[in-house]
Design an enzyme around this catalytic site. Structure first.
Site, PDB file in Angstrom:
ATOM      1  N   GLU A 119     -10.225  -3.001 -15.961  1.00 22.91           N
ATOM      2  CA  GLU A 119      -9.292  -3.845 -15.195  1.00 22.91           C
ATOM      3  C   GLU A 119      -9.664  -5.325 -15.270  1.00 22.91           C
ATOM      4  OE1 GLU A 119     -12.564  -3.358 -12.152  1.00 22.91           O
ATOM      5  OE2 GLU A 119     -11.845  -2.385 -13.976  1.00 22.91           O
ATOM      6  N   CYS A 162     -17.039   1.871 -12.174  1.00 25.28           N
ATOM      7  CA  CYS A 162     -18.279   1.299 -11.644  1.00 25.28           C
ATOM      8  C   CYS A 162     -18.670   2.023 -10.350  1.00 25.28           C
ATOM      9  CB  CYS A 162     -18.128  -0.215 -11.470  1.00 25.28           C
ATOM     10  SG  CYS A 162     -19.714  -1.086 -11.300  1.00 25.28           S
ATOM     11  N   HIS A 208     -15.651  -2.185 -16.741  1.00 20.88           N
ATOM     12  CA  HIS A 208     -14.464  -2.535 -15.962  1.00 20.88           C
ATOM     13  C   HIS A 208     -13.262  -2.853 -16.855  1.00 20.88           C
ATOM     14  CE1 HIS A 208     -16.231  -3.117 -11.871  1.00 20.88           C
ATOM     15  NE2 HIS A 208     -17.341  -3.318 -12.552  1.00 20.88           N
TER      16      HIS A 208
END
Length: 222
Positions: A196, A86, A194
């Site tokens: 994660e 990002c 994302h």
């Protein structure tokens, strides 16, 4: 394996990234943007999402000129691994480690939802845990995720197999539906979604786990 996660004023995904690395087996050090050196013998540098320096000037432009980014560039130029997610992707384009630019979303609105991605290559340490054509679901959260390169650079990315992920249903206007790209040596990945945030059952999905695990597996055998 040793990972370093860079922290800028306005980073808000640094801890998420650190936890994802740790659960995959990495020893993680958080590195402040004013530091001038990375930890010794670091294997991979994570540049997290957020709003570094409030996204003033251009997203990632101020962060790219932080003292630590000189060391990140040097690490990449030595063949080290770098993952920018990002805002981290935006920073990597601003440093020149990845081509292109991230522009305002085509709809001019901030988008926060889980999207479907298609894996375009498994020939990187980041994507070797997936198969080409595999559909995965990863959250996005951005206002400036509209990836742009000119026609010549797009053709180069396609010819060299450097498009890592594409959106199944383009949410932001990115050229050729691109959600993530890798460097020429395939050791730097930038992506807007994302992974994660898709690394634990509590997140509502775990499609991001394979990225961190395969990366650690590749580093262990390098």
């Amino acid at each position: 394996m040793k990972a370093a996660v860079i922290v800028f004023p306005g980073s808000n995904c640094d801890r998420d990234m650190a936890v994802a690395f740790e659960r995959a087996g990495a020893d993680v050090t958080m590195v402040w943007h004013k530091d001038t050196a990375l930890p010794q013998d670091v294997d991979i540098v994570g540049v997290p999402g957020g709003f570094s320096f409030g996204d003033y000037l251009r997203c990632g432009a101020i962060a790219a000129n932080s003292p630590i980014c000189q060391s990140v560039v040097s690490h990449a130029e030595r063949g080290g691994y770098v993952l920018g997610i990002c805002n981290g992707f935006q920073i990597l384009t601003e440093t020149g480690l990845l081509p292109g630019a991230l522009r305002r979303n085509a709809g001019l609105k901030y988008i926060c939802r889980t999207v479907e991605l298609t894996v375009e290559t498994a020939d990187t340490a980041f994507t070797s845990g997936y198969s080409v054509g595999q559909s995965i679901h990863i959250p996005i959260a951005h206002h400036d995720g509209n990836y742009f390169v000119d026609d010549a650079k797009l053709a180069q990315l396609q010819d060299e197999g450097r498009i890592a992920f594409k959106y199944a249903d383009n949410p932001n206007g990115s050229v050729a539906d691109i959600a993530g790209v890798v460097s020429k040596n395939r050791r730097v990945l930038g992506m807007m979604p994302h992974p994660e945030r898709a690394a634990d059952e509590g997140h509502g999905g775990t499609d991001g786990v394979a990225m961190f695990r395969s990366l650690m597996d590749q580093l262990a055998t390098a």
